[in-house]
Design an enzyme around this catalytic site. Structure first.
Site, PDB file in Angstrom:
ATOM      1  N   ASP A  90      46.193-101.563  77.390  1.00 38.01           N
ATOM      2  CA  ASP A  90      45.920-100.314  77.709  1.00 38.01           C
ATOM      3  C   ASP A  90      44.708 -99.602  76.967  1.00 38.01           C
ATOM      4  O   ASP A  90      44.320 -98.474  77.272  1.00 38.01           O
ATOM      5  CB  ASP A  90      47.235 -99.683  78.030  1.00 38.01           C
ATOM      6  CG  ASP A  90      47.206 -98.064  78.594  1.00 38.01           C
ATOM      7  OD1 ASP A  90      46.364 -98.104  79.575  1.00 38.01           O
ATOM      8  OD2 ASP A  90      48.138 -97.181  78.555  1.00 38.01           O
ATOM      9  N   LYS A 129      32.550 -94.743  81.150  1.00 33.72           N
ATOM     10  CA  LYS A 129      33.778 -95.588  81.259  1.00 33.72           C
ATOM     11  C   LYS A 129      34.220 -95.495  82.880  1.00 33.72           C
ATOM     12  O   LYS A 129      34.321 -94.460  83.289  1.00 33.72           O
ATOM     13  CB  LYS A 129      34.872 -95.184  80.446  1.00 33.72           C
ATOM     14  CG  LYS A 129      36.437 -95.723  80.903  1.00 33.72           C
ATOM     15  CD  LYS A 129      37.427 -95.382  79.899  1.00 33.72           C
ATOM     16  CE  LYS A 129      38.773 -95.752  80.239  1.00 33.72           C
ATOM     17  NZ  LYS A 129      39.828 -95.359  79.535  1.00 33.72           N
ATOM     18  N   ASP A 163      43.641 -97.355  86.113  1.00 25.85           N
ATOM     19  CA  ASP A 163      44.249 -97.721  84.815  1.00 25.85           C
ATOM     20  C   ASP A 163      45.632 -97.923  84.618  1.00 25.85           C
ATOM     21  O   ASP A 163      46.237 -96.965  84.715  1.00 25.85           O
ATOM     22  CB  ASP A 163      43.702 -96.982  83.869  1.00 25.85           C
ATOM     23  CG  ASP A 163      44.104 -97.475  82.279  1.00 25.85           C
ATOM     24  OD1 ASP A 163      44.559 -98.621  82.173  1.00 25.85           O
ATOM     25  OD2 ASP A 163      43.972 -96.693  81.290  1.00 25.85           O
ATOM     26  N   GLU A 211      41.766-100.157  77.035  1.00 19.58           N
ATOM     27  CA  GLU A 211      40.585-101.200  77.897  1.00 19.58           C
ATOM     28  C   GLU A 211      39.451-100.403  78.001  1.00 19.58           C
ATOM     29  O   GLU A 211      38.215-101.061  78.001  1.00 19.58           O
ATOM     30  CB  GLU A 211      41.116-101.489  79.250  1.00 19.58           C
ATOM     31  CG  GLU A 211      40.994-100.212  80.476  1.00 19.58           C
ATOM     32  CD  GLU A 211      41.575 -99.161  80.008  1.00 19.58           C
ATOM     33  OE1 GLU A 211      42.779 -98.991  79.341  1.00 19.58           O
ATOM     34  OE2 GLU A 211      41.269 -97.786  80.480  1.00 19.58           O
ATOM     35  N   ARG A 252      37.599 -98.790  75.799  1.00 22.00           N
ATOM     36  CA  ARG A 252      36.676 -99.113  74.764  1.00 22.00           C
ATOM     37  C   ARG A 252      36.093-100.733  74.651  1.00 22.00           C
ATOM     38  O   ARG A 252      34.826-100.729  74.390  1.00 22.00           O
ATOM     39  CB  ARG A 252      37.481 -98.992  73.425  1.00 22.00           C
ATOM     40  CG  ARG A 252      38.669 -99.952  73.130  1.00 22.00           C
ATOM     41  CD  ARG A 252      39.455 -99.500  71.944  1.00 22.00           C
ATOM     42  NE  ARG A 252      40.208 -98.334  72.404  1.00 22.00           N
ATOM     43  CZ  ARG A 252      41.220 -97.764  71.686  1.00 22.00           C
ATOM     44  NH1 ARG A 252      41.350 -97.979  70.445  1.00 22.00           N
ATOM     45  NH2 ARG A 252      41.852 -96.908  72.050  1.00 22.00           N
ATOM     46  N   LYS A 272      51.670 -99.137  81.960  1.00 23.91           N
ATOM     47  CA  LYS A 272      51.786 -97.637  81.629  1.00 23.91           C
ATOM     48  C   LYS A 272      53.326 -97.510  82.545  1.00 23.91           C
ATOM     49  O   LYS A 272      53.516 -97.832  83.426  1.00 23.91           O
ATOM     50  CB  LYS A 272      50.910 -96.683  82.376  1.00 23.91           C
ATOM     51  CG  LYS A 272      49.645 -96.651  81.445  1.00 23.91           C
ATOM     52  CD  LYS A 272      48.698 -95.840  82.121  1.00 23.91           C
ATOM     53  CE  LYS A 272      47.286 -95.661  81.577  1.00 23.91           C
ATOM     54  NZ  LYS A 272      47.191 -95.116  80.067  1.00 23.91           N
ATOM     55  N   ASP A 326      40.291 -92.377  85.961  1.00 20.08           N
ATOM     56  CA  ASP A 326      39.676 -93.136  84.655  1.00 20.08           C
ATOM     57  C   ASP A 326      38.385 -93.575  84.702  1.00 20.08           C
ATOM     58  O   ASP A 326      37.931 -94.421  83.863  1.00 20.08           O
ATOM     59  CB  ASP A 326      40.801 -94.290  84.262  1.00 20.08           C
ATOM     60  CG  ASP A 326      40.931 -94.448  82.746  1.00 20.08           C
ATOM     61  OD1 ASP A 326      40.471 -93.653  81.853  1.00 20.08           O
ATOM     62  OD2 ASP A 326      41.322 -95.510  82.393  1.00 20.08           O
TER      63      ASP A 326
HETATM   64  N1  BES Z   1      42.753 -94.024  80.300  1.00 26.70           N
HETATM   65  C1  BES Z   1      43.698 -93.877  79.075  1.00 26.70           C
HETATM   66  C2  BES Z   1      43.259 -92.563  78.520  1.00 26.70           C
HETATM   67  C3  BES Z   1      43.855 -91.255  79.140  1.00 26.70           C
HETATM   68  C4  BES Z   1      44.849 -90.877  79.021  1.00 26.70           C
HETATM   69  C5  BES Z   1      43.140 -90.706  80.304  1.00 26.70           C
HETATM   70  C6  BES Z   1      45.304 -89.450  79.736  1.00 26.70           C
HETATM   71  C7  BES Z   1      43.313 -89.341  80.721  1.00 26.70           C
HETATM   72  C8  BES Z   1      44.536 -88.939  80.574  1.00 26.70           C
HETATM   73  C9  BES Z   1      43.232 -94.980  78.253  1.00 26.70           C
HETATM   74  O1  BES Z   1      42.769 -96.185  78.729  1.00 26.70           O
HETATM   75  C10 BES Z   1      44.618 -95.172  77.527  1.00 26.70           C
HETATM   76  O2  BES Z   1      45.490 -95.700  77.988  1.00 26.70           O
HETATM   77  N2  BES Z   1      44.684 -95.061  76.036  1.00 26.70           N
HETATM   78  C11 BES Z   1      45.586 -95.447  75.343  1.00 26.70           C
HETATM   79  C12 BES Z   1      45.220 -96.056  74.072  1.00 26.70           C
HETATM   80  C13 BES Z   1      46.149 -96.796  73.237  1.00 26.70           C
HETATM   81  C14 BES Z   1      47.023 -97.845  73.995  1.00 26.70           C
HETATM   82  C15 BES Z   1      45.582 -97.117  71.818  1.00 26.70           C
HETATM   83  C16 BES Z   1      46.331 -94.335  75.074  1.00 26.70           C
HETATM   84  O3  BES Z   1      45.523 -92.913  74.824  1.00 26.70           O
HETATM   85  O4  BES Z   1      47.654 -93.973  75.093  1.00 26.70           O
HETATM   86 ZN    ZN Z   2      41.722 -95.857  80.525  1.00 25.08          ZN
HETATM   87 MN    MN Z   3      44.351 -97.519  79.446  1.00 25.52          MN
END
Ligand code: BES
Ligand code: ZN
Ligand code: MN
Length: 508
Positions: free
Chosen positions: A352, A270, A275, A354, A356, A282, A293
């Site tokens: 967010d 990834k 992000d 993204e 996947r 966010k 990210d």
């Molecule tokens: N890049 C984030 C996940 C992340 C969180 C990485 C903390 C490093 C530290 C990912 O893209 C994300 O935002 N995931 C969301 C998914 C949700 C919207 C289903 C999350 O984990 O809140």
């Molecule tokens: Zn992310």
């Molecule tokens: Mn994200």
């Protein structure tokens, strides 16, 4: 990077600016560890009691600096804690050596040359000490300090040279161990640099350029798909995530082949260079570290280059799914439906989620080449951090034996991980009234939901594992052992060891 040499000299005779010895926690106080004999002698056989007087216990990470007594060529002795002393006849664990060497190297910032006299009984021990010292000496200073009038960097520089004592420089196994440590750590530190590079300088195009340059240097085949090529190829996931940014997305294929390889591994990373969350923005407090990210892509890239430098008899193809997730008038909206490279449609309920989306396209593409296994590495979910904390990555897979192997390999190289399930009941939460699947499901078990999403894009019959490194990829606390603040290079050691095991025919 810090230079590494294997030295035949004794601890008392080698000229160095500092001499590192180990101190372990014994039942009745600190014990000078094997390797410290000459130093102990210079202290009149009282090194342990001198350390105890200074308050040292030998606990992990503890660093005690002492002026060297006469009889030693180095002016400074650094006693580093190894933690609990092993039972009689037992060796120190590799990870204890790695962490102690790392802590010592961190304490030696600004020093030119340090001799490490830690307990080394076999080549593996020398490798662990070398890895720990070189990883611990890492510093990301590219954006700090400036230069003085002579063109030298201002501020303290990392430890410049490590001389390993107790290693046998003419022994093949020791030589190989040192060479492996240097190649591996240089690549881990390359991954750390990429993660730490601010997102105004590191974006998909510049990341791809770094990969292309490294490919040239190490004889790897690098292909870069830009926006136009991605559009032509129908990569709706990568394009959908990247379309809100001024910096267009890229898919990079970086391939290492060996003429005697019997197996092919595909590593997918990834690579969200920043992000923001996109339209599902966010909030402040959640975006300051989101340059991290792309840690999965950095790990994959570093691992492929390390495998090439080690000349392993296995084919390894790295796929870097690079995009910047930004909100704008051209960004994907929550509610949009993307047609993925696989042909599946995805309703984007949360922009967010993204990672996947870019990974799904890359996994489908990687599957076309029918590798023996696919491993993806991603800072995918906050839920995984909730579940396992910030030092442990989760491993999911479509094959229990493979998941167990990856877990065992991670353990062996000193990367904390834990196997996680992919419960099929969580799939229905991603049912979409409009598309084949939604990019979000139930909140509970969010890390597993993301894993289940990815699983749908793995080619029929291909063994696959998913490493969610959202916790350990970026270290926000105080440095410890060989782990610095910021990018850690999480996943690289596991991927390289997996390639080594595969080359040796030890896996399926
Ligand atoms: N890049 C984030 C996940 C992340 C969180 C990485 C903390 C490093 C530290 C990912 O893209 C994300 O935002 N995931 C969301 C998914 C949700 C919207 C289903 C999350 O984990 O809140
Ligand atoms: Zn992310
Ligand atoms: Mn994200």
């Amino acid at each position: 990077m810090t230079a590494l040499t294997l030295s035949t000299a004794g601890a008392a005779t080698l000229r160095a600016d500092a001499l590192v010895v180990g101190v372990a926690k014994g039942a009745k106080g600190p014990i000078a560890a094997p390797g410290a004999e000459a130093v102990d002698k210079a202290f009149g056989g009282k090194l342990a009691s001198v350390l105890e007087t200074l308050g040292a216990s030998g606990s992990e990470g503890e660093v005690t600096k002492l002026p060297a007594p006469s009889g030693l060529k180095a002016p400074l002795v650094v006693a580093v804690g190894l933690g609990q002393a092993p039972d009689k006849d037992e060796a120190y664990a590799a990870e204890s050596l790695r962490r102690a060497a790392g802590a010592a190297a961190r304490a030696l910032t600004g020093v030119k040359k340090a001799a490490f006299a830690l307990p080394i009984e076999a080549a593996e021990d020398a490798e662990a000490v070398a890895e720990g010292a070189l990883l611990g000496a890492y510093a990301f200073t590219a954006y700090q300090g400036g230069e003085n009038a002579k063109g030298a960097k201002n501020g303290k520089q990392p430890l410049a040279e490590v001389a390993l004592l107790g290693a046998k420089p003419r022994d093949k196994a020791y030589k190989a161990a040192a060479e492996r440590a240097i190649a591996l750590v240089e690549e881990i530190n390359r991954a750390r640099d990429l993660v730490n590079t601010p997102p105004n300088d590191l974006f998909p195009e510049s990341f791809a350029a770094v990969a292309a340059a490294a490919g040239k240097e190490h004889g790897l085949k690098v292909q870069v798909l830009d926006e136009k090529a991605l559009d032509k190829g129908g990569y709706g996931g990568i394009l959908g995530v990247g379309q809100g940014s001024e910096h267009g997305p890229r898919l990079v294929r970086i391939a290492y082949t060996h003429p005697k390889a019997a197996k092919t591994l595909a590593f997918v990373g990834k690579g969200i260079t920043y992000d923001s969350g996109g339209i599902s923005l966010k909030p402040a407090g959640h975006n300051e570290t989101m340059k991290c990210d792309m840690s999965g892509a950095a790990a994959v890239f570093a691992a492929v280059v390390a495998v090439a430098r080690l000349g392993l008899a296995v084919n390894v193809t790295g796929w870097l799914a690079l995009a910047e997730n930004m909100p704008s008038g051209t960004a994907t909206r929550p509610g949009d439906v993307l047609r993925m490279y696989s042909g599946k449609t995805v309703e984007v309920l949360n922009t967010d989620a993204e990672g996947r989306l870019v990974l799904a396209d890359a996994i489908t593409k990687a599957s076309e080449e029918s590798p023996d296994a696919i491993v993806d590495v991603a800072t995918l979910t906050g839920a995984m951090v909730m579940a396992l904390g910030s030092r442990t990555f989760g491993i999911m897979a479509n094959d229990d034996a493979f998941r167990a192997s990856v877990h065992e390999i991670a353990e062996e190289v000193g990367e904390a991980s834990w196997p996680m399930p992919l419960p099929s009941d969580l799939r229905k939460g991603m049912d979409s009234p409009t598309a084949d699947i939604a990019n979000m499901g139930e909140r509970m078990g969010g890390g597993l939901v993301a894993g289940l999403f990815l699983k749908e894009f793995v080619g029929e019959g291909i063994t696959w594992a998913h490493l969610d490194i959202a916790g350990p990829a970026f270290h926000e606390g105080a440095p410890y052992g060989y782990t610095p603040k910021g990018g850690t290079g999480s996943g690289v050691r596991t991927l390289v060891k997996l390639a080594e095991r595969t080359a040796a025919g030890d896996l399926g």
